[in-house]
Motif scaffolding. Structure first.
Motif, PDB file in Angstrom:
ATOM      1  N   THR A  17       0.860  -1.187   0.000  1.00  0.00           N
ATOM      2  CA  THR A  17       0.000   0.000   0.000  1.00  0.00           C
ATOM      3  C   THR A  17       0.898   1.240   0.000  1.00  0.00           C
ATOM      4  O   THR A  17       2.098   1.148   0.276  1.00  0.00           O
ATOM      5  CB  THR A  17      -0.903   0.036   1.250  1.00  0.00           C
ATOM      6  OG1 THR A  17      -0.064   0.086   2.421  1.00  0.00           O
ATOM      7  CG2 THR A  17      -1.803  -1.192   1.341  1.00  0.00           C
ATOM      8  N   THR A  49       2.622  -5.036   3.070  1.00  0.00           N
ATOM      9  CA  THR A  49       1.769  -5.743   4.042  1.00  0.00           C
ATOM     10  C   THR A  49       2.161  -7.214   3.982  1.00  0.00           C
ATOM     11  O   THR A  49       1.418  -8.048   3.496  1.00  0.00           O
ATOM     12  CB  THR A  49       0.273  -5.536   3.712  1.00  0.00           C
ATOM     13  OG1 THR A  49       0.062  -5.828   2.316  1.00  0.00           O
ATOM     14  CG2 THR A  49      -0.154  -4.110   3.967  1.00  0.00           C
ATOM     15  N   ILE A  67      -3.126  -8.006   2.167  1.00  0.00           N
ATOM     16  CA  ILE A  67      -4.336  -7.326   1.671  1.00  0.00           C
ATOM     17  C   ILE A  67      -5.167  -8.208   0.741  1.00  0.00           C
ATOM     18  O   ILE A  67      -6.136  -7.751   0.138  1.00  0.00           O
ATOM     19  CB  ILE A  67      -4.013  -5.988   0.969  1.00  0.00           C
ATOM     20  CG1 ILE A  67      -2.952  -6.166  -0.108  1.00  0.00           C
ATOM     21  CG2 ILE A  67      -3.616  -4.940   1.968  1.00  0.00           C
ATOM     22  CD1 ILE A  67      -2.780  -4.955  -1.001  1.00  0.00           C
ATOM     23  N   LEU A  72     -10.182  -5.856  -2.669  1.00  0.00           N
ATOM     24  CA  LEU A  72     -10.374  -4.410  -2.653  1.00  0.00           C
ATOM     25  C   LEU A  72     -11.057  -3.942  -3.943  1.00  0.00           C
ATOM     26  O   LEU A  72     -10.763  -4.452  -5.026  1.00  0.00           O
ATOM     27  CB  LEU A  72      -9.028  -3.696  -2.501  1.00  0.00           C
ATOM     28  CG  LEU A  72      -8.442  -3.591  -1.086  1.00  0.00           C
ATOM     29  CD1 LEU A  72      -8.031  -4.952  -0.556  1.00  0.00           C
ATOM     30  CD2 LEU A  72      -7.241  -2.649  -1.071  1.00  0.00           C
ATOM     31  N   VAL A  82      -2.604   0.887  -3.660  1.00  0.00           N
ATOM     32  CA  VAL A  82      -2.212  -0.517  -3.811  1.00  0.00           C
ATOM     33  C   VAL A  82      -1.624  -0.732  -5.209  1.00  0.00           C
ATOM     34  O   VAL A  82      -2.348  -0.740  -6.192  1.00  0.00           O
ATOM     35  CB  VAL A  82      -3.421  -1.454  -3.573  1.00  0.00           C
ATOM     36  CG1 VAL A  82      -3.045  -2.901  -3.860  1.00  0.00           C
ATOM     37  CG2 VAL A  82      -3.911  -1.304  -2.134  1.00  0.00           C
ATOM     38  N   GLU A  85      -1.210  -6.636  -5.332  1.00  0.00           N
ATOM     39  CA  GLU A  85      -1.904  -7.356  -4.261  1.00  0.00           C
ATOM     40  C   GLU A  85      -1.075  -8.556  -3.808  1.00  0.00           C
ATOM     41  O   GLU A  85       0.038  -8.781  -4.268  1.00  0.00           O
ATOM     42  CB  GLU A  85      -3.294  -7.784  -4.757  1.00  0.00           C
ATOM     43  CG  GLU A  85      -4.208  -6.596  -5.010  1.00  0.00           C
ATOM     44  CD  GLU A  85      -5.626  -7.006  -5.365  1.00  0.00           C
ATOM     45  OE1 GLU A  85      -6.555  -6.341  -4.895  1.00  0.00           O
ATOM     46  OE2 GLU A  85      -5.808  -7.986  -6.106  1.00  0.00           O
ATOM     47  N   ASP A 113      -5.789  -4.100   6.347  1.00  0.00           N
ATOM     48  CA  ASP A 113      -4.506  -4.371   5.688  1.00  0.00           C
ATOM     49  C   ASP A 113      -3.773  -5.562   6.303  1.00  0.00           C
ATOM     50  O   ASP A 113      -2.727  -5.981   5.807  1.00  0.00           O
ATOM     51  CB  ASP A 113      -3.617  -3.123   5.684  1.00  0.00           C
ATOM     52  CG  ASP A 113      -3.386  -2.554   7.074  1.00  0.00           C
ATOM     53  OD1 ASP A 113      -4.326  -2.550   7.889  1.00  0.00           O
ATOM     54  OD2 ASP A 113      -2.254  -2.097   7.348  1.00  0.00           O
ATOM     55  N   ALA A 116      -7.425  -8.776   5.224  1.00  0.00           N
ATOM     56  CA  ALA A 116      -8.106  -9.047   3.947  1.00  0.00           C
ATOM     57  C   ALA A 116      -7.712 -10.413   3.387  1.00  0.00           C
ATOM     58  O   ALA A 116      -8.480 -11.043   2.664  1.00  0.00           O
ATOM     59  CB  ALA A 116      -7.808  -7.943   2.931  1.00  0.00           C
ATOM     60  N   ASN A 157     -14.128  -9.211   5.274  1.00  0.00           N
ATOM     61  CA  ASN A 157     -12.974 -10.002   5.719  1.00  0.00           C
ATOM     62  C   ASN A 157     -13.369 -11.056   6.749  1.00  0.00           C
ATOM     63  O   ASN A 157     -12.516 -11.829   7.199  1.00  0.00           O
ATOM     64  CB  ASN A 157     -11.885  -9.085   6.289  1.00  0.00           C
ATOM     65  CG  ASN A 157     -11.295  -8.180   5.221  1.00  0.00           C
ATOM     66  OD1 ASN A 157     -11.318  -8.514   4.037  1.00  0.00           O
ATOM     67  ND2 ASN A 157     -10.762  -7.042   5.634  1.00  0.00           N
TER      68      ASN A 157
END
Length: 276
Positions: A17, A49, A67, A72, A82, A85, A113, A116, A157
């Motif tokens: 991110t 992340t 994430i 997202l 982002v 991913e 973050d 997810a 999530n």
């Protein structure tokens, strides 16, 4: 990868991110924090992340989950900068592991973050065979977030991982030498993870010590719900862990995966492992 006694510790690609630097450093003046961390022209800083994988002799344990993939929306990807991913599946494959081989998932907290990567878009557990370990208050706030926390405790999530859930209050040892302990601060139920094998030790302090630049106990993020509690925990824990010879592991630091500080000059780095 780092060896810790009989255990191996890796970081996995959980995505990246780009978050507003002011939000990540709170009341710290920009002139100070920009000396410690890179920033772009939009005032955003790169924040990976990246989950931690701990391989013991017979278990595979993950700390936090990235994430995710396809979780997202386009708008969310834009807001949170982002650029890519999660790709944990391929990182695990390189270690001859699959998502099904993960035995435990330890969560420092359930902000989006970190959480997810727990589920797919249908609410099915990504780590379908794993026992998930969570602090009890964190779990309850995730179920019914307040007016502030609902922006990061996303119901998408949530999912069927709750069928394999261990809740703890203060601390729990889920495997010899691997403990998760409640601190609060960043969130009410935030926790840290310690790992010990053959006298070698490491700590993952989650988001109360998210990057090396947050070494000063007073440098806490604007996302911290209880900043004085974060400061209290950092003031006590960081010197404690340094003097007891712990490595510090990072989820969000763009450069450092693991750092060990000098026991004689607590602010100075003795040795480190960078990201590849």
């Amino acid at each position: 990868m780092m060896k810790l006694g009989n255990y191996k510790v890796h970081y996995l690609n959980g995505g990246i991110t780009h978050i507003d630097g002011g939000a990540m450093f709170g009341v710290v003046p920009k002139a100070l924090w920009t000396k410690k961390y890179e920033v772009n022209e939009k005032n955003q800083i790169p924040l990976p992340t990246h989950p931690i994988l701990i391989q013991t002799e017979d278990k595979n344990i993950i700390v936090d989950t990235g994430i995710g993939t396809g979780k997202l929306t386009d708008k969310e990807r834009k807001i949170f900068g982002v650029h890519y991913e999660s790709d944990m599946e391929n990182d695990l494959k390189a270690l001859n592991l699959t998502l099904e081989d993960i035995d435990y998932v330890l969560m420092t907290h359930l902000h989006f973050d970190h959480a997810a990567g727990l589920t797919d878009n249908d609410g099915h557990a990504i780590f379908s065979n794993a026992i998930h370990v969570l602090q009890q208050d964190e779990w309850h706030e995730f179920q019914s977030p307040n007016i502030r926390s609902k922006s990061t405790y996303w119901q998408k999530n949530n999912g069927d991982f709750k069928n394999k859930l261990i809740l703890f209050e203060d601390e729990i040892e889920i495997y010899p030498g691997i403990q998760i302990r409640h601190t609060g601060g960043h969130s009410y139920g935030h926790s840290v993870v310690t790992i010990e094998s053959e006298g070698e030790k490491a700590v993952h302090m989650g988001d109360i010590f998210p990057t090396l630049a947050h070494r000063n106990p007073l440098w806490v993020t604007a996302y911290d719900d209880y900043p004085m509690q974060s400061i209290r925990e950092k003031e006590r824990l960081i010197p404690n862990y340094i003097l007891q010879d712990y490595w510090f592991l990072y989820y969000h630091d763009a450069k450092y995966f693991a750092v060990k500080f000098d026991k004689h000059k607590l602010n100075e780095i003795e040795t480190y492992i960078t990201r590849n």
